[in-house]
Design an enzyme around this catalytic site. Sequence first.
Site: not given
Ligand code: AQP
Length: 341
Positions: A118, A202, A205
């Site tokens: 990140k 992966k 968002k």
């Molecule tokens: N691609 C994924 N596949 C499976 N699980 C996922 N999670 C996130 N992306 C995937 C799971 O969703 C939960 C919440 O995640 P989060 O939004 O708190 O943070 P993150 O993991 O950083 O998700 P994003 O979408 O990648 O958000 P941004 O882009 O804002 O950083 C967690 O349990 C995560 O494992």
Amino acid sequence: MTEGKQHVQRVFSGVQPTGNLHLGNYLGAVRNFVRLQDDYECVYCIVDLHAITVRQEPETLRRSIRELAAAYLACGVDPQRSAIFNQSQVSQHAELGWVLNCIARMGWLNRMTQFKEKAGKDREKASVGLYDYPVLQAADILAYRATHVPIGEDQKQHIELCRDIAAKFNNDYEVEDFFPLPEPLIQSAAARVMSLRDGSKKMSKSDPSDASRINLTDDADQIAKKIRKAKTDPEPLPDTVEGLEERPEARNLVGIYAALNDQSVEAVVTEFAGKQFGTFKPALADLAVAKLGPIAEEMQRHLADLSHIDEILAKGAERAEAIAEPVVREVYDVMGLLRTR
Ligand code: AQP
């Protein structure tokens, strides 16, 4: 040590209000939140203090918190059974976060791969909060003495860190089993949903390409279009699971189908063996629309009544605080932080 034995079996998990929930968040985490309500006391948080580790527009953040609450409700998280609230309304998260900063070691945090991803190349410019993110996450979990944490695979390292912090606290202060060592609960079929544009990344968002993800708010046309345009290879689908090994995009789409339909990957491979993507993609799009369409509708219904959402968040925060406050009080006591009121 008798790991977690005398602790209430409690689930904690959270999602950042950083944009629309996508299929990865849903299959990797939130769908599991719903199922766990049958067997555990559950605490589901909207981790807004984590969201501000990168700059958020205040109005957008406020809206995203309510949207995420609506998404939890639409997916089936039940406010009668589970506490649903945003993190900043329960001050024990930040309080315990500070305490645990004094337990966690720099060397442990330096190994966290999510920070490296990140922060990117220019780490000097990343916020201290982004670096410290996993310690606040440990505080989120330990403030409730949660025993189980449903997450996607990307969060596994953070839960291991949380266990290390809990164990160090227990050892340093000679309070055996004060904190349970929480277990990650990872749904194997959809532990890591990948980007529709790049099978090595992966679904996220924060990916600048909206075509890389299916948002829970997408309508039927958008879902069908994104699946139609999803990157694939020219080969037909294999007749064994091993045949997917060197084909990340095909494996991802088959995994999504299996998870959405509550089937094993083997069963999907058997059903579509030898079929072209021209056949498989429309079937996947139909399935995704059938499963996600009702969630999008429910979300809109909840968002039409924001005061109801705010009420749920307020009640959830009260419920959460009633669990976390005595835990943090005990932590202070164990550490010798004097309280005279
Ligand atoms: N691609 C994924 N596949 C499976 N699980 C996922 N999670 C996130 N992306 C995937 C799971 O969703 C939960 C919440 O995640 P989060 O939004 O708190 O943070 P993150 O993991 O950083 O998700 P994003 O979408 O990648 O958000 P941004 O882009 O804002 O950083 C967690 O349990 C995560 O494992």
